[in-house]
Design an enzyme around this catalytic site. Structure first.
Site, PDB file in Angstrom:
ATOM      1  N   LYS A 132       0.830  -1.206   0.000  1.00 44.91           N
ATOM      2  CA  LYS A 132       0.000   0.000   0.000  1.00 44.91           C
ATOM      3  C   LYS A 132       0.863   1.254   0.000  1.00 44.91           C
ATOM      4  CE  LYS A 132      -4.176  -1.973   1.946  1.00 44.91           C
ATOM      5  NZ  LYS A 132      -5.007  -2.149   3.114  1.00 44.91           N
ATOM      6  N   LYS A 215      -5.005  -5.874 -13.194  1.00 40.46           N
ATOM      7  CA  LYS A 215      -5.994  -6.359 -12.236  1.00 40.46           C
ATOM      8  C   LYS A 215      -7.017  -5.257 -11.973  1.00 40.46           C
ATOM      9  CE  LYS A 215      -6.461  -7.627  -7.441  1.00 40.46           C
ATOM     10  NZ  LYS A 215      -5.970  -7.667  -6.114  1.00 40.46           N
ATOM     11  N   LYS A 218      -9.822  -0.527  -7.481  1.00 40.42           N
ATOM     12  CA  LYS A 218     -10.235   0.878  -7.400  1.00 40.42           C
ATOM     13  C   LYS A 218      -9.021   1.796  -7.405  1.00 40.42           C
ATOM     14  CE  LYS A 218     -11.153   0.614  -2.472  1.00 40.42           C
ATOM     15  NZ  LYS A 218     -10.720  -0.794  -2.401  1.00 40.42           N
TER      16      LYS A 218
HETATM   17  P1  ADP Z   1      -9.353  -3.005  -4.543  1.00 38.92           P
HETATM   18  O1  ADP Z   1      -8.129  -3.621  -5.223  1.00 38.92           O
HETATM   19  O2  ADP Z   1     -10.328  -2.485  -5.537  1.00 38.92           O
HETATM   20  O3  ADP Z   1      -8.942  -1.988  -3.493  1.00 38.92           O
HETATM   21  P2  ADP Z   1      -9.839  -4.683  -2.268  1.00 38.92           P
HETATM   22  O4  ADP Z   1      -8.371  -4.819  -2.031  1.00 38.92           O
HETATM   23  O5  ADP Z   1     -10.660  -3.847  -1.329  1.00 38.92           O
HETATM   24  O6  ADP Z   1     -10.062  -4.191  -3.778  1.00 38.92           O
HETATM   25  O7  ADP Z   1     -10.428  -6.152  -2.349  1.00 38.92           O
HETATM   26  C1  ADP Z   1     -11.551  -6.636  -1.662  1.00 38.92           C
HETATM   27  C2  ADP Z   1     -11.703  -8.097  -2.022  1.00 38.92           C
HETATM   28  O8  ADP Z   1     -11.934  -8.244  -3.432  1.00 38.92           O
HETATM   29  C3  ADP Z   1     -10.453  -8.940  -1.713  1.00 38.92           C
HETATM   30  O9  ADP Z   1     -10.871 -10.196  -1.199  1.00 38.92           O
HETATM   31  C4  ADP Z   1      -9.781  -9.119  -3.057  1.00 38.92           C
HETATM   32  O10 ADP Z   1      -9.041 -10.324  -3.138  1.00 38.92           O
HETATM   33  C5  ADP Z   1     -10.956  -9.115  -4.031  1.00 38.92           C
HETATM   34  N1  ADP Z   1     -10.556  -8.515  -5.319  1.00 38.92           N
HETATM   35  C6  ADP Z   1     -10.277  -7.214  -5.544  1.00 38.92           C
HETATM   36  N2  ADP Z   1      -9.949  -6.985  -6.840  1.00 38.92           N
HETATM   37  C7  ADP Z   1     -10.021  -8.200  -7.463  1.00 38.92           C
HETATM   38  C8  ADP Z   1      -9.802  -8.640  -8.816  1.00 38.92           C
HETATM   39  N3  ADP Z   1      -9.474  -7.790  -9.789  1.00 38.92           N
HETATM   40  N4  ADP Z   1      -9.963  -9.945  -9.094  1.00 38.92           N
HETATM   41  C9  ADP Z   1     -10.331 -10.835  -8.114  1.00 38.92           C
HETATM   42  N5  ADP Z   1     -10.554 -10.483  -6.834  1.00 38.92           N
HETATM   43  C10 ADP Z   1     -10.404  -9.195  -6.490  1.00 38.92           C
END
Ligand code: ADP
Length: 351
Positions: A132, A215, A218
Site C-alpha cells: 500500500k 488487475k 479501485k
Molecule cells: P481493490 O483492489 O479495488 O482496493 P480490495 O483490495 O478492497 O479491492 O479487495 C476486496 C476483495 O476483493 C479482496 O478479497 C480481493 O481479493 C478481491 N478482489 C479485488 N480486486 C479483485 C480482482 N481484480 N480480481 C479478483 N478479486 C479481487
C-alpha cells in the site's frame, strides 16, 4: 512478554469451539466486478449456508477505511452502499448478521490489548502494508497496525472460519498468533478465551482484469461497478483495451480482456460459441463488447432491481445494520468480559 508463537493448547483448536464465520468488507469505494467474483459472491453464498455453523458475522469495516479515507460524506455513503450491495446481491439478514464495525467499539479496545502483545518486527514484515505504501498511500499508524484491528475483528466474535483470498493469508496468521499468544499469556490451558481461527481460502478465484488489462482495482481507476448500468456501463465496456487485430482476422480468445470478462458471465455453451467466433475470424472486438454488455446487464438484472427497491427504503437498511450491530455487540461482550478480567483492566462503571 512473549514474542514467539506458542504451541496451541489442544483446547484452543478451532474445532473445540462452536463454528463461527466472520468476514469483513472495506467501504472504501464503489464495489466492482473484481470484488464480486473474487470475494462477495463467495461471502454471500457462505452466509447463506447455515449447515456447518452456529453463527456468521459480516461487518463493514469503516474503522479500517479511515486508514485511507478522510472524507466524511464519502465514508458514510460507501458504508451504506456496501450494505445495499450485499442485501441486493442476496445476503439474507435472517441467516447472518450484517453490521458496521463502528457499532462494536469494543474491537478498538481489543485491538489495543493485542497491539501491546505484538512485536513491532511482526508488523514490519506486513506485505499488505508495504504494497500500500509502495502504491503511494500515506504510511500512517492505522495502516501499519491494520492486521491487529483485523485480528480483533475476527477474535472478538470467536471467529473460527474466515473466508479470504490467498493474498490475505498473512493477516490471518497474525490473528492466529494473537489468539495463541493471548491464551498462553493470560489463560490456563484448559480454559482458553479465543479459538485459533482457520482461513477458508477461496478457491477458483480468477483475477478479474480491469478496463486496461491490469488487475481490476479501485486504486487503478479501471473498474466496472457491480451496479453500473445504462450509458455509464456501456461507455466502460466499450473502452476495454484490446489489441488491433482487424475484424476479419481470427483472434485468440484466451489473450483478450473482453473474453476474460465474458467467461465470468457466460454459461459453457455461450462461452464455447463466442470462443469459436473469435477463432473463426469475422468477429470483431466490438461484437464481443456488445455481447459482454448484454451478459453483465442480464446477470445482475434481478439484483439491480432489488437494489433500486432497497435504495427507496433506507430505513430498512438501517434497521438491518442496527439489529446486526446489537447482536454483534452482545457477542463481543461475551469475549471482552473475560479478556478485561484476565489482563487486569479494572473499571468503575461496568459492575
Ligand atoms: P481493490 O483492489 O479495488 O482496493 P480490495 O483490495 O478492497 O479491492 O479487495 C476486496 C476483495 O476483493 C479482496 O478479497 C480481493 O481479493 C478481491 N478482489 C479485488 N480486486 C479483485 C480482482 N481484480 N480480481 C479478483 N478479486 C479481487
Amino acid at each position: 512478554m512473549q514474542t514467539n508463537t506458542q504451541p496451541a493448547p489442544a483446547s484452543s483448536d478451532a474445532s473445540a469451539f462452536p463454528e463461527v464465520v466472520v468476514s469483513g468488507i472495506q467501504p472504501s469505494g464503489t464495489l466492482h466486478l473484481g470484488n464480486y467474483f473474487g470475494a462477495l459472491r463467495q461471502h454471500i453464498a457462505l452466509a447463506d449456508d447455515e449447515t456447518r455453523r452456529e453463527a456468521a458475522y459480516y461487518f463493514i469495516v469503516n474503522y479500517h477505511a479511515l486508514t485511507t479515507l478522510r472524507d466524511r460524506e464519502a465514508l458514510e455513503r460507501y458504508t451504506h452502499d456496501v450494505a445495499l450491495d450485499y442485501l441486493a446481491l442476496g445476503f439474507d439478514p435472517d441467516k447472518a448478521h450484517l453490521f458496521m464495525q463502528s457499532d462494536v467499539p469494543q474491537v478498538t479496545e481489543l485491538a489495543w490489548i493485542f497491539l501491546c502483545l505484538t512485536p513491532v518486527s511482526q508488523l514490519e514484515k506486513g506485505v499488505a502494508y508495504k504494497d500500500k505504501v509502495a502504491q503511494g498511500l500515506g504510511a500512517n499508524g492505522g495502516l501499519f497496525t491494520y492486521p491487529i484491528l483485523q485480528a480483533a475483528d475476527i477474535l472478538i466474535y470467536g471467529g473460527t472460519r474466515v473466508p479470504v483470498g490467498a493474498d490475505q493469508k498473512q493477516n490471518i496468521e497474525i490473528s492466529r498468533d494473537l489468539a495463541l499468544r493471548f491464551n498462553a499469556e493470560f489463560c490456563t490451558e484448559d480454559a482458553p478465551v479465543f479459538p485459533v481461527p482457520e482461513p477458508l481460502i477461496l478457491e477458483d478465484v480468477a483475477v478479474v482484469p480491469g478496463l486496461d488489462g491490469r488487475k481490476m482495482s479501485k486504486s487503478y481507476g479501471n473498474t466496472i461497478g457491480i451496479f453500473d448500468e445504462g450509458k455509464a456501463l456501456k461507455k466502460k465496456v466499450m473502452s476495454i483495451v484490446t489489441d488491433s487485430t482487424p475484424l476479419e482476422e481470427p483472434k485468440d480468445p484466451e489473450t483478450d480482456n473482453v473474453f476474460a470478462l465474458i467467461k465470468l458471465f457466460a454459461d459453457e455453451t455461450q462461452r464455447e460459441e463466442i470462443a469459436a467466433a473469435y477463432r473463426a475470424g469475422g468477429y470483431g472486438y466490438g461484437h464481443a463488447k456488445k455481447e459482454l454488455l448484454g451478459l453483465i446487464t442480464a446477470y445482475f438484472a434481478e439484483a439491480r432491481e432489488r437494489r433500486h427497491e432497497l435504495a427507496e427504503h433506507p430505513e430498512f437498511v438501517r434497521e438491518v445494520l442496527r439489529a446486526g450491530g446489537e447482536a454483534a455487540r452482545q457477542r463481543a461482550e461475551q469475549f471482552m468480559e473475560p479478556v478485561r478480567e484476565r489482563v487486569g483492566l479494572l473499571t468503575t462503571y461496568r459492575r
